[in-house]
Design a protein around this motif. Structure first.
Motif, PDB file in Angstrom:
ATOM      1  N   ARG A  72       0.797  -1.228   0.000  1.00  0.00           N
ATOM      2  CA  ARG A  72       0.000   0.000   0.000  1.00  0.00           C
ATOM      3  C   ARG A  72       0.823   1.268   0.000  1.00  0.00           C
ATOM      4  O   ARG A  72       0.325   2.345  -0.277  1.00  0.00           O
ATOM      5  CB  ARG A  72      -0.903   0.027   1.234  1.00  0.00           C
ATOM      6  N   ARG A  73       2.096   1.166   0.400  1.00  0.00           N
ATOM      7  CA  ARG A  73       2.893   2.377   0.583  1.00  0.00           C
ATOM      8  C   ARG A  73       3.926   2.533  -0.523  1.00  0.00           C
ATOM      9  O   ARG A  73       4.589   1.570  -0.891  1.00  0.00           O
ATOM     10  CB  ARG A  73       3.624   2.313   1.925  1.00  0.00           C
ATOM     11  N   THR A  74       4.081   3.743  -1.014  1.00  0.00           N
ATOM     12  CA  THR A  74       5.146   4.025  -1.983  1.00  0.00           C
ATOM     13  C   THR A  74       6.457   4.220  -1.207  1.00  0.00           C
ATOM     14  O   THR A  74       6.434   4.503  -0.006  1.00  0.00           O
ATOM     15  CB  THR A  74       4.859   5.308  -2.775  1.00  0.00           C
ATOM     16  N   PRO A  75       7.599   4.088  -1.900  1.00  0.00           N
ATOM     17  CA  PRO A  75       8.877   4.350  -1.218  1.00  0.00           C
ATOM     18  C   PRO A  75       8.880   5.720  -0.549  1.00  0.00           C
ATOM     19  O   PRO A  75       9.352   5.859   0.590  1.00  0.00           O
ATOM     20  CB  PRO A  75       9.892   4.287  -2.368  1.00  0.00           C
ATOM     21  N   ASP A  76       8.337   6.730  -1.210  1.00  0.00           N
ATOM     22  CA  ASP A  76       8.385   8.069  -0.635  1.00  0.00           C
ATOM     23  C   ASP A  76       7.491   8.189   0.610  1.00  0.00           C
ATOM     24  O   ASP A  76       7.846   8.881   1.570  1.00  0.00           O
ATOM     25  CB  ASP A  76       7.951   9.082  -1.700  1.00  0.00           C
ATOM     26  N   GLU A  77       6.363   7.502   0.602  1.00  0.00           N
ATOM     27  CA  GLU A  77       5.496   7.508   1.797  1.00  0.00           C
ATOM     28  C   GLU A  77       6.187   6.842   2.982  1.00  0.00           C
ATOM     29  O   GLU A  77       6.119   7.342   4.112  1.00  0.00           O
ATOM     30  CB  GLU A  77       4.173   6.793   1.505  1.00  0.00           C
ATOM     31  N   VAL A  78       6.834   5.703   2.718  1.00  0.00           N
ATOM     32  CA  VAL A  78       7.567   5.047   3.806  1.00  0.00           C
ATOM     33  C   VAL A  78       8.682   5.963   4.297  1.00  0.00           C
ATOM     34  O   VAL A  78       8.887   6.131   5.508  1.00  0.00           O
ATOM     35  CB  VAL A  78       8.172   3.689   3.354  1.00  0.00           C
ATOM     36  N   GLY A  79       9.368   6.606   3.355  1.00  0.00           N
ATOM     37  CA  GLY A  79      10.461   7.510   3.729  1.00  0.00           C
ATOM     38  C   GLY A  79       9.976   8.643   4.622  1.00  0.00           C
ATOM     39  O   GLY A  79      10.601   8.963   5.640  1.00  0.00           O
ATOM     40  N   ALA A  80       8.850   9.245   4.268  1.00  0.00           N
ATOM     41  CA  ALA A  80       8.324  10.373   5.052  1.00  0.00           C
ATOM     42  C   ALA A  80       7.903   9.898   6.435  1.00  0.00           C
ATOM     43  O   ALA A  80       8.181  10.552   7.454  1.00  0.00           O
ATOM     44  CB  ALA A  80       7.143  11.001   4.316  1.00  0.00           C
ATOM     45  N   SER A  81       7.232   8.744   6.486  1.00  0.00           N
ATOM     46  CA  SER A  81       6.755   8.237   7.771  1.00  0.00           C
ATOM     47  C   SER A  81       7.934   7.830   8.664  1.00  0.00           C
ATOM     48  O   SER A  81       7.952   8.101   9.874  1.00  0.00           O
ATOM     49  CB  SER A  81       5.797   7.077   7.496  1.00  0.00           C
ATOM     50  N   TYR A  82       8.958   7.210   8.074  1.00  0.00           N
ATOM     51  CA  TYR A  82      10.135   6.819   8.854  1.00  0.00           C
ATOM     52  C   TYR A  82      10.910   8.043   9.341  1.00  0.00           C
ATOM     53  O   TYR A  82      11.491   8.021  10.430  1.00  0.00           O
ATOM     54  CB  TYR A  82      11.030   5.896   8.025  1.00  0.00           C
ATOM     55  N   ALA A  83      10.958   9.099   8.530  1.00  0.00           N
ATOM     56  CA  ALA A  83      11.660  10.312   8.962  1.00  0.00           C
ATOM     57  C   ALA A  83      10.993  10.861  10.225  1.00  0.00           C
ATOM     58  O   ALA A  83      11.664  11.252  11.183  1.00  0.00           O
ATOM     59  CB  ALA A  83      11.676  11.348   7.848  1.00  0.00           C
ATOM     60  N   ASP A  84       9.662  10.862  10.258  1.00  0.00           N
ATOM     61  CA  ASP A  84       8.949  11.310  11.457  1.00  0.00           C
ATOM     62  C   ASP A  84       9.262  10.427  12.669  1.00  0.00           C
ATOM     63  O   ASP A  84       9.518  10.930  13.762  1.00  0.00           O
ATOM     64  CB  ASP A  84       7.429  11.282  11.215  1.00  0.00           C
ATOM     65  N   LEU A  85       9.240   9.107  12.464  1.00  0.00           N
ATOM     66  CA  LEU A  85       9.522   8.187  13.573  1.00  0.00           C
ATOM     67  C   LEU A  85      10.942   8.400  14.107  1.00  0.00           C
ATOM     68  O   LEU A  85      11.171   8.376  15.320  1.00  0.00           O
ATOM     69  CB  LEU A  85       9.342   6.730  13.121  1.00  0.00           C
ATOM     70  N   VAL A  86      11.886   8.612  13.196  1.00  0.00           N
ATOM     71  CA  VAL A  86      13.278   8.795  13.628  1.00  0.00           C
ATOM     72  C   VAL A  86      13.446  10.131  14.355  1.00  0.00           C
ATOM     73  O   VAL A  86      14.164  10.210  15.360  1.00  0.00           O
ATOM     74  CB  VAL A  86      14.238   8.668  12.426  1.00  0.00           C
ATOM     75  N   LEU A  87      12.772  11.167  13.896  1.00  0.00           N
ATOM     76  CA  LEU A  87      12.851  12.448  14.612  1.00  0.00           C
ATOM     77  C   LEU A  87      12.332  12.301  16.034  1.00  0.00           C
ATOM     78  O   LEU A  87      12.864  12.883  16.975  1.00  0.00           O
ATOM     79  CB  LEU A  87      12.092  13.539  13.852  1.00  0.00           C
ATOM     80  N   ARG A  88      11.303  11.482  16.199  1.00  0.00           N
ATOM     81  CA  ARG A  88      10.825  11.217  17.563  1.00  0.00           C
ATOM     82  C   ARG A  88      11.862  10.437  18.367  1.00  0.00           C
ATOM     83  O   ARG A  88      12.070  10.698  19.555  1.00  0.00           O
ATOM     84  CB  ARG A  88       9.552  10.378  17.517  1.00  0.00           C
ATOM     85  N   MET A  89      12.479   9.434  17.718  1.00  0.00           N
ATOM     86  CA  MET A  89      13.478   8.616  18.411  1.00  0.00           C
ATOM     87  C   MET A  89      14.595   9.463  19.003  1.00  0.00           C
ATOM     88  O   MET A  89      15.132   9.144  20.059  1.00  0.00           O
ATOM     89  CB  MET A  89      14.104   7.606  17.435  1.00  0.00           C
ATOM     90  N   VAL A  90      14.990  10.523  18.286  1.00  0.00           N
ATOM     91  CA  VAL A  90      16.100  11.352  18.769  1.00  0.00           C
ATOM     92  C   VAL A  90      15.601  12.515  19.615  1.00  0.00           C
ATOM     93  O   VAL A  90      16.360  13.425  19.950  1.00  0.00           O
ATOM     94  CB  VAL A  90      16.985  11.873  17.604  1.00  0.00           C
ATOM     95  N   GLY A  91      14.322  12.493  19.946  1.00  0.00           N
ATOM     96  CA  GLY A  91      13.798  13.514  20.854  1.00  0.00           C
ATOM     97  C   GLY A  91      13.558  14.867  20.199  1.00  0.00           C
ATOM     98  O   GLY A  91      13.436  15.877  20.893  1.00  0.00           O
ATOM     99  N   ALA A  92      13.482  14.897  18.859  1.00  0.00           N
ATOM    100  CA  ALA A  92      13.135  16.144  18.162  1.00  0.00           C
ATOM    101  C   ALA A  92      11.635  16.111  17.888  1.00  0.00           C
ATOM    102  O   ALA A  92      11.062  15.050  17.672  1.00  0.00           O
ATOM    103  CB  ALA A  92      13.887  16.250  16.844  1.00  0.00           C
ATOM    104  N   ARG A  93      11.017  17.256  17.878  1.00  0.00           N
ATOM    105  CA  ARG A  93       9.588  17.265  17.550  1.00  0.00           C
ATOM    106  C   ARG A  93       9.427  17.113  16.041  1.00  0.00           C
ATOM    107  O   ARG A  93      10.103  17.798  15.294  1.00  0.00           O
ATOM    108  CB  ARG A  93       8.964  18.613  17.949  1.00  0.00           C
ATOM    109  N   PRO A  94       8.533  16.228  15.578  1.00  0.00           N
ATOM    110  CA  PRO A  94       8.267  16.199  14.142  1.00  0.00           C
ATOM    111  C   PRO A  94       7.654  17.537  13.728  1.00  0.00           C
ATOM    112  O   PRO A  94       6.954  18.167  14.517  1.00  0.00           O
ATOM    113  CB  PRO A  94       7.283  15.055  13.965  1.00  0.00           C
ATOM    114  N   ARG A  95       7.955  17.967  12.505  1.00  0.00           N
ATOM    115  CA  ARG A  95       7.446  19.264  12.065  1.00  0.00           C
ATOM    116  C   ARG A  95       5.931  19.244  11.895  1.00  0.00           C
ATOM    117  O   ARG A  95       5.308  20.253  11.680  1.00  0.00           O
ATOM    118  CB  ARG A  95       8.109  19.650  10.740  1.00  0.00           C
ATOM    119  N   SER A  96       5.344  18.048  11.973  1.00  0.00           N
ATOM    120  CA  SER A  96       3.911  17.783  11.768  1.00  0.00           C
ATOM    121  C   SER A  96       3.374  18.507  10.542  1.00  0.00           C
ATOM    122  O   SER A  96       2.656  19.463  10.635  1.00  0.00           O
ATOM    123  CB  SER A  96       3.083  18.119  13.010  1.00  0.00           C
TER     124      SER A  96
END
Lengths: 208, 208
Positions: B184-208
């Motif tokens: 269901r997900r395109t590479p770019d959709e996975v990339g965007a969603s993973y970028a948000d998850l990783v920003l959370r992992m490092v304690g940065a707020r996602p830009r939402s």
């Protein structure tokens, strides 16, 4: 013995009998992990177990039957670990911590088995693959249940629960690829550190 | 064309010449991904490329030489993606987002190549493996640099930078295992969603 020590200590094939069938399973895991499923012959497996090819056929009709048994036992263990965490008492954060910690310890401590279980799915025949896909759905459902409970309780902030479930499982599974027994981190240390990272991913504060 | 479209569009072997050497490389990637390195013969590879085994030997002396070339090109691409993000203008959060997004798009869009690159390291001979390990250290250093900058700037909260670096790379690499072009997900959709998850992992707020 702690729960993580039990996971490390447990031999996945301890329930397989007779002894010869179990030895063949151990030999198959080693051979598949080292050379890949397709490059391994039943003769290789029998040889590693100190048996003749004819002795192997008493226990397993085909190489695929061995892979199917290995894959089923490995996936059943994964389901048990994750469902036990999902069913545990405690807050969603505590249950998620347990799920990640134990799932990581399994993939680190049993990385040779886990690699075969995770990377050779395509070698299963269609019916066996369908069975394993069912077990994988149960893994997914256990983690999704914890995330859903956490969101409902207001403890987690997860915009995309299926996507986060996939990422959490994926992060833990990939430990089997990179984990090195000679490395600096023990399975339990990786498990604890990953549990913290995952709690951050779902917007929960680590208990620090 | 956006940067992620360029990553998806690029043929990793476009710089390999002559044409026959490139066709053999494409055939080798497919064969290794399908059956594993050890189960693939140079005859299989030549056959897939519509060539004779003798024609293969004009371009590659051994099967290992092919794997080495594939692995080096794949790893060089990974280094380029991550260093380019580490060197980019912008805040640490923006650079980390770019790193994760592009690295995920590469692993999703080129998952067949990425699987060979990531899973067949043990099949390289010692000298070639040492070369590839150097490239992997450069990947690690690029991500570690972004995390360190983010912590120094007070934008990230990362108690264990080497551990978090490993987890970020691992999460992205494992996309190659599970990504399904029919999903269901395109590479770019996975990339965007993973970028948000990783920003959370490092304690940065996602830009939402």
């Amino acid at each position: 013995m702690t729960a993580t020590e039990e996971i490390l200590d447990e031999v996945p094939w301890s329930g397989v009998s007779p002894d010869a069938a179990r030895r063949l399973m151990v030999a198959a895991v080693e051979a598949f992990a080292e050379r890949g499923y397709h490059a391994t012959t039943t003769r290789d497996i029998a040889g590693r177990a100190g048996m003749s090819p004819a002795a192997l056929y008493i226990h397993y009709k085909t190489k695929e039957e061995l892979l199917h048994k290995i894959s089923t036992i490995g996936h059943a263990k994964a389901v048990a670990i994750l469902q036990s965490a999902a069913d545990a008492e405690g807050t969603p954060a505590e249950r998620l911590e347990q799920a990640v910690r134990h799932f990581v310890v399994w993939h680190a401590g049993h990385h040779t088995t886990a690699r075969v279980v995770q990377y050779e799915l395509d070698a299963l025949d269609a019916e066996h693959r369908a069975e394993v896909v069912q077990l994988r759905r149960q893994c997914d459902a256990a983690v999704r249940r914890i995330l859903t409970d956490g969101v409902k309780a207001g403890d987690f902030e997860v915009p995309d629960i299926p996507g986060a479930t996939l990422a959490v499982l994926s992060l833990c599974i990939d430990v089997a690829r990179w984990f090195n027994v000679a490395g600096r981190r023990t399975p339990d240390e990786v498990g604890a550190s990953y549990a913290d990272l995952v709690l951050r991913m779902v917007g929960a504060r680590p208990r620090s």
